[in-house]
Design an enzyme around this catalytic site. Structure first.
Site, PDB file in Angstrom:
ATOM      1  N   THR A 143       1.130  -1.296   0.238  1.00  0.00           N
ATOM      2  CA  THR A 143      -0.238  -0.548  -0.146  1.00  0.00           C
ATOM      3  C   THR A 143       0.556   0.675  -0.090  1.00  0.00           C
ATOM      4  OG1 THR A 143      -2.163  -1.201   0.998  1.00  0.00           O
ATOM      5  CG2 THR A 143      -1.938   0.980   1.363  1.00  0.00           C
ATOM      6  N   GLU A 144       0.314   2.594  -1.047  1.00  0.00           N
ATOM      7  CA  GLU A 144       0.859   3.691  -0.284  1.00  0.00           C
ATOM      8  C   GLU A 144       0.212   4.496  -0.806  1.00  0.00           C
ATOM      9  OE1 GLU A 144       3.016   3.908  -4.655  1.00  0.00           O
ATOM     10  OE2 GLU A 144       4.525   2.137  -4.074  1.00  0.00           O
ATOM     11  N   PRO A 145       0.125   6.222  -0.840  1.00  0.00           N
ATOM     12  CA  PRO A 145      -1.154   7.104  -0.151  1.00  0.00           C
ATOM     13  C   PRO A 145      -1.874   7.428  -1.992  1.00  0.00           C
ATOM     14  CG  PRO A 145       1.318   7.399   0.249  1.00  0.00           C
ATOM     15  CD  PRO A 145       0.952   6.161  -0.138  1.00  0.00           C
ATOM     16  N   ALA A 169      -1.637   4.625  -4.092  1.00  0.00           N
ATOM     17  CA  ALA A 169      -2.326   3.175  -4.190  1.00  0.00           C
ATOM     18  C   ALA A 169      -2.647   2.189  -3.297  1.00  0.00           C
ATOM     19  CB  ALA A 169      -0.859   2.375  -4.809  1.00  0.00           C
ATOM     20  N   GLY A 170      -3.980   2.213  -2.608  1.00  0.00           N
ATOM     21  CA  GLY A 170      -4.724   1.495  -2.009  1.00  0.00           C
ATOM     22  C   GLY A 170      -5.627  -0.315  -2.529  1.00  0.00           C
ATOM     23  N   GLY A 194     -25.549  -2.901  27.521  1.00  0.00           N
ATOM     24  CA  GLY A 194     -25.590  -0.886  27.968  1.00  0.00           C
ATOM     25  C   GLY A 194     -24.560  -0.159  28.541  1.00  0.00           C
ATOM     26  N   GLU A 226      -6.616  -6.499   3.653  1.00  0.00           N
ATOM     27  CA  GLU A 226      -5.925  -7.327   2.407  1.00  0.00           C
ATOM     28  C   GLU A 226      -7.378  -7.036   1.891  1.00  0.00           C
ATOM     29  OE1 GLU A 226      -4.826 -11.226   3.850  1.00  0.00           O
ATOM     30  OE2 GLU A 226      -4.191 -10.084   5.640  1.00  0.00           O
ATOM     31  N   THR A 236     -10.425  -4.146   0.959  1.00  0.00           N
ATOM     32  CA  THR A 236     -12.219  -4.052   1.779  1.00  0.00           C
ATOM     33  C   THR A 236     -13.024  -4.531   1.358  1.00  0.00           C
ATOM     34  OG1 THR A 236     -12.893  -2.387  -0.722  1.00  0.00           O
ATOM     35  CG2 THR A 236     -11.160  -1.492   1.518  1.00  0.00           C
ATOM     36  N   GLU A 267     -15.874  -4.055  -0.722  1.00  0.00           N
ATOM     37  CA  GLU A 267     -16.400  -3.341  -1.735  1.00  0.00           C
ATOM     38  C   GLU A 267     -15.690  -4.521  -2.591  1.00  0.00           C
ATOM     39  OE1 GLU A 267     -15.903  -1.449   0.838  1.00  0.00           O
ATOM     40  OE2 GLU A 267     -17.499  -0.863   1.249  1.00  0.00           O
TER      41      GLU A 267
HETATM   42  C1  LIG Z   1      -4.824  -2.253  10.278  1.00  0.00           C
HETATM   43  C2  LIG Z   1      -4.759  -2.040   8.464  1.00  0.00           C
HETATM   44  C3  LIG Z   1      -3.496  -2.970   8.524  1.00  0.00           C
HETATM   45  C4  LIG Z   1      -2.861  -3.326   7.749  1.00  0.00           C
HETATM   46  N1  LIG Z   1      -1.472  -3.580   7.448  1.00  0.00           N
HETATM   47  C5  LIG Z   1      -1.183  -3.589   5.423  1.00  0.00           C
HETATM   48  C6  LIG Z   1       0.417  -4.165   5.440  1.00  0.00           C
HETATM   49  O1  LIG Z   1       0.899  -4.971   6.175  1.00  0.00           O
HETATM   50  N2  LIG Z   1       0.456  -4.084   4.214  1.00  0.00           N
HETATM   51  C7  LIG Z   1      -0.236  -3.374   3.329  1.00  0.00           C
HETATM   52  O2  LIG Z   1       0.639  -3.228   1.983  1.00  0.00           O
HETATM   53  N3  LIG Z   1      -1.368  -2.880   3.344  1.00  0.00           N
HETATM   54  C8  LIG Z   1      -1.536  -2.866   4.718  1.00  0.00           C
HETATM   55  N4  LIG Z   1      -2.774  -2.771   5.066  1.00  0.00           N
HETATM   56  C9  LIG Z   1      -3.617  -1.011   3.957  1.00  0.00           C
HETATM   57  C10 LIG Z   1      -5.106  -2.004   3.309  1.00  0.00           C
HETATM   58  O3  LIG Z   1      -4.729  -2.873   2.485  1.00  0.00           O
HETATM   59  C11 LIG Z   1      -5.384  -0.388   2.736  1.00  0.00           C
HETATM   60  O4  LIG Z   1      -5.766   0.136   3.722  1.00  0.00           O
HETATM   61  C12 LIG Z   1      -6.986  -1.163   1.941  1.00  0.00           C
HETATM   62  O5  LIG Z   1      -6.388  -1.772   0.468  1.00  0.00           O
HETATM   63  C13 LIG Z   1      -8.005   0.022   0.972  1.00  0.00           C
HETATM   64  O6  LIG Z   1      -6.578   0.736   0.419  1.00  0.00           O
HETATM   65  P1  LIG Z   1      -6.607   2.504   1.589  1.00  0.00           P
HETATM   66  O7  LIG Z   1      -7.086   2.670   2.980  1.00  0.00           O
HETATM   67  O8  LIG Z   1      -5.667   3.434   0.231  1.00  0.00           O
HETATM   68  O9  LIG Z   1      -9.118   3.328   1.013  1.00  0.00           O
HETATM   69  P2  LIG Z   1      -8.920   3.243  -0.564  1.00  0.00           P
HETATM   70  O10 LIG Z   1      -8.704   2.737  -1.768  1.00  0.00           O
HETATM   71  O11 LIG Z   1      -8.780   4.619  -0.689  1.00  0.00           O
HETATM   72  O12 LIG Z   1     -10.565   3.186  -0.707  1.00  0.00           O
HETATM   73  C14 LIG Z   1     -11.559   3.555   0.749  1.00  0.00           C
HETATM   74  C15 LIG Z   1     -13.267   3.502  -0.147  1.00  0.00           C
HETATM   75  O13 LIG Z   1     -13.028   3.322  -1.716  1.00  0.00           O
HETATM   76  C16 LIG Z   1     -13.332   2.186  -1.792  1.00  0.00           C
HETATM   77  N5  LIG Z   1     -13.542   1.524  -3.186  1.00  0.00           N
HETATM   78  C17 LIG Z   1     -11.919   1.674  -3.710  1.00  0.00           C
HETATM   79  N6  LIG Z   1     -12.282   1.528  -4.845  1.00  0.00           N
HETATM   80  C18 LIG Z   1     -12.856   0.783  -5.435  1.00  0.00           C
HETATM   81  C19 LIG Z   1     -13.923   0.503  -6.314  1.00  0.00           C
HETATM   82  N7  LIG Z   1     -13.549   0.178  -7.153  1.00  0.00           N
HETATM   83  N8  LIG Z   1     -14.922  -0.033  -6.529  1.00  0.00           N
HETATM   84  C20 LIG Z   1     -15.847   0.340  -5.224  1.00  0.00           C
HETATM   85  N9  LIG Z   1     -15.598   0.812  -4.112  1.00  0.00           N
HETATM   86  C21 LIG Z   1     -14.328   1.041  -4.093  1.00  0.00           C
HETATM   87  C22 LIG Z   1     -13.009   1.045  -1.026  1.00  0.00           C
HETATM   88  O14 LIG Z   1     -13.961  -0.047  -0.474  1.00  0.00           O
HETATM   89  C23 LIG Z   1     -13.439   2.217   0.690  1.00  0.00           C
HETATM   90  O15 LIG Z   1     -14.112   1.469   1.155  1.00  0.00           O
HETATM   91  C24 LIG Z   1      -3.575  -2.347   5.713  1.00  0.00           C
HETATM   92  C25 LIG Z   1      -4.635  -1.359   6.590  1.00  0.00           C
HETATM   93  C26 LIG Z   1      -5.723  -1.815   7.441  1.00  0.00           C
HETATM   94  C27 LIG Z   1      -6.181  -0.309   8.249  1.00  0.00           C
END
Ligand SMILES: Cc1cc2nc3c(=O)[nH]c(=O)nc-3n(C[C@H](O)[C@H](O)[C@H](O)COP(=O)(O)OP(=O)(O)OC[C@H]3O[C@@H](n4cnc5c(N)ncnc54)[C@H](O)[C@@H]3O)c2cc1C
Length: 370
Positions: free
Chosen positions: A120-122, A124-125, A330, A354, A356, A358
Site C-alpha cells: 500500500t502507498e498513499p 495505491a490502496g 448497555g 487485505e 475492503t 467492496e
Molecule cells: C489495520 C491495517 C493494516 C494494514 N496492513 C497492511 C500491510 O501490512 N501491508 C499493506 O501493504 N497494506 C496494509 N494495509 C492497507 C490496506 O490494505 C488498505 O487500507 C486497503 O487495501 C484499502 O486501501 P485504502 O485505505 O487506500 O482505501 P481506498 O482504496 O482509498 O478505498 C476507500 C474506499 O473506496 C472504496 N473503493 C475503492 N475502489 C473501489 C472500487 N473500484 N469500487 C468500489 N469501491 C471502491 C473502498 O472499498 C473503500 O471503501 C493495512 C490497513 C489497515 C487499516
C-alpha cells in the site's frame, strides 16, 4: 466441522485455545513479546513448510484458520502478530530461491525475524497496480525509492517483502523484493490506529538492495501479491469469526447475569432474538471460512471467489455480532477496557485490510461473470 478439518487441525485448535487462555496474554500490548511467546508455543511453525522448520510439507490454510480463530478469540494483537509472520513470509515460500528461504523461514519460526508485507502507498490502496515505488537496477543492486503506508510491523520488522515498479506496465511492471528491515535508506514512521497494532509508513530513499533480493522474476510481483492475498484472505475471516465468537460468549454470560425489571435480561424475547442472530452469524461465518480453507487446501477447487466470500461475510458478520454485544451490555459495553468495547474497536480494520468489503464484492462478481 469434521468434513472440513482432520484430527491434526482439531488437535491444533484445541491446543491453541488452551494456550491462548494463559493469564496475561490477552492484555499484553508489546508486539515483540507476543512474537516471542508465539515462537515458544511452536504455533509459528504453521506459517512455513516443513523443509524450513515448519509444521507440514506445505503451509495449510486450515492450520492458519484454526489458529487465527483461537488467537483472535483472546487478543486481536496476538492474532495480528501471528498473521504477519505468515503474510510477510509467504511470498518467500511461494517464489523464493532455496537460499532466500533458508535465510528467512527458519527465523520466522523462532521469532528472530519479524515480518512485513509492503504494497500500500498513499496513492495505491485498493488499486495495487498504481504502486509508484521504483526499483532501478544498478549493476548488481537495485535502488528503491518511494513511500509505503499502512504497513503492519513498520518499525519493528526485520524483513519486508516490498512491491516496487521495475517497469511502467501497470501489472507486469511490479516486482517483489526481500528487504532487510535495517537497510540503509529505509526509514519508518508510526501511524496510531484506534486499536493496538504496530503500523506505519515505510520510506525508501536511495535504498540499495542486492540483486539477489529480487523474489521470483522481474515483473512477477503483482501475481505474487495476489496469490499471497488470495491465500491469506480466508484467514482474516477466521480471525473475525474468533472475535465474534468471543463477543457472543461475553454477551450470553452478561444477559444471564444482568437483571432488569425483576428478571435476567436473558428472559426478554428481544434479548433472545439478538442472541440467536449472533449465533447464526458466527455459525454461518464458520461454515464459509472452513469450507473455503478446505477447498483451497484439499480439493484444489478453491478460488479467489471462495476466499473473498469467506473474508467478506465473516468480517461483516463479526461487526454485527460485536455491535449487538455492546448493545446488550448497555453502558458497560462502552466503558474503556471492557472486552466488548475493545472488540468493537479492534474488529473495524478487518473490513478494510487485505482488500475492503467492496473489493471482495468485485472479486466475487468478476469470478462469477467471467
Ligand atoms: C489495520 C491495517 C493494516 C494494514 N496492513 C497492511 C500491510 O501490512 N501491508 C499493506 O501493504 N497494506 C496494509 N494495509 C492497507 C490496506 O490494505 C488498505 O487500507 C486497503 O487495501 C484499502 O486501501 P485504502 O485505505 O487506500 O482505501 P481506498 O482504496 O482509498 O478505498 C476507500 C474506499 O473506496 C472504496 N473503493 C475503492 N475502489 C473501489 C472500487 N473500484 N469500487 C468500489 N469501491 C471502491 C473502498 O472499498 C473503500 O471503501 C493495512 C490497513 C489497515 C487499516
Amino acid at each position: 466441522m469434521g468434513q472440513f478439518l482432520d484430527e491434526r487441525h482439531v488437535e491444533l485448535k484445541r491446543r491453541a485455545h488452551a494456550w491462548a487462555d494463559a493469564p496475561g496474554l490477552e492484555s499484553e500490548e508489546d508486539a515483540r513479546v507476543l512474537v516471542a511467546k508465539l515462537a515458544e508455543s511452536g504455533f509459528l511453525r504453521a506459517c512455513v513448510p516443513a523443509a524450513y522448520g515448519g509444521l507440514r510439507d506445505k503451509v495449510e490454510l486450515r492450520d492458519l484458520v484454526v489458529l487465527r480463530a483461537a488467537l483472535g478469540y483472546r487478543s486481536s494483537l496476538l492474532d495480528t502478530m501471528f498473521a504477519m509472520q505468515g503474510l510477510g513470509s509467504y511470498p518467500v515460500t511461494l517464489a523464493g530461491t532455496d537460499a532466500q528461504k533458508q535465510a528467512l523461514l527458519p527465523r520466522v519460526v523462532t521469532g528472530e525475524a519479524i515480518c512485513a508485507f509492503a504494497i500500500t502507498e498513499p496513492e495505491a490502496g485498493s488499486d495495487v497496480s498504481a504502486v509508484a515505488t521504483r526499483a532501478v537496477r544498478d549493476g548488481d543492486h537495485y535502488v528503491l525509492d518511494g513511500e509505503k503506508c499502512f504497513i503492519s510491523n513498520a518499525g519493528i520488522a526485520d524483513s519486508y517483502v516490498v512491491f516496487a515498479r521495475t517497469s511502467d506496465d501497470r501489472h507486469r511492471g511490479l516486482s517483489a523484493f526481500l528487504v532487510d528491515g535495517h537497510a540503509n535508506g529505509l526509514t519508518t514512521e508510526p501511524i496510531a490506529l484506534i486499536a493496538p497494532h504496530p503500523i506505519g509508513f515505510v520510506r525508501f530513499r536511495g535504498c540499495r538492495v542486492p540483486a539477489s533480493a529480487l523474489l521470483g522474476g522481474e515483473g512477477e510481483g503483482f501475481a505474487l501479491a495476489m496469490s499471497t492475498l488470495d491465500f491469506f484472505r480466508t484467514s482474516v475471516g477466521a480471525a473475525a469469526m474468533g472475535m465474534a465468537a468471543r463477543a457472543r460468549d461475553e454477551a450470553i454470560a452478561r444477559v444471564k447475569a444482568r437483571r432488569q425489571f425483576g428478571k435476567p435480561l436473558a428472559e426478554f424475547q428481544a434479548t433472545q432474538i439478538a442472541v440467536a442472530d449472533m449465533a447464526v452469524d458466527v455459525a454461518a461465518s464458520t461454515l464459509l471460512v472452513l469450507s473455503a480453507a478446505h477447498r483451497i487446501d484439499v480439493s484444489g477447487q478453491g478460488s479467489s471467489v471462495d476466499a473473498a466470500m469467506a473474508k467478506l461475510y465473516a468480517t461483516e458478520a463479526a461487526q454485527r455480532v460485536i455491535d449487538r454485544a455492546v448493545q446488550l451490555f448497555g453502558g458497560q459495553g462502552v466503558v474503556a477496557g471492557a472486552i466488548v468495547e475493545r472488540l468493537y474497536r479492534e474488529v473495524r480494520a478487518l473490513r478494510i485490510y487485505e482488500g475492503t468489503t467492496e473489493i471482495q464484492k468485485l472479486v466475487i462478481a468478476r469470478g462469477l461473470l467471467r
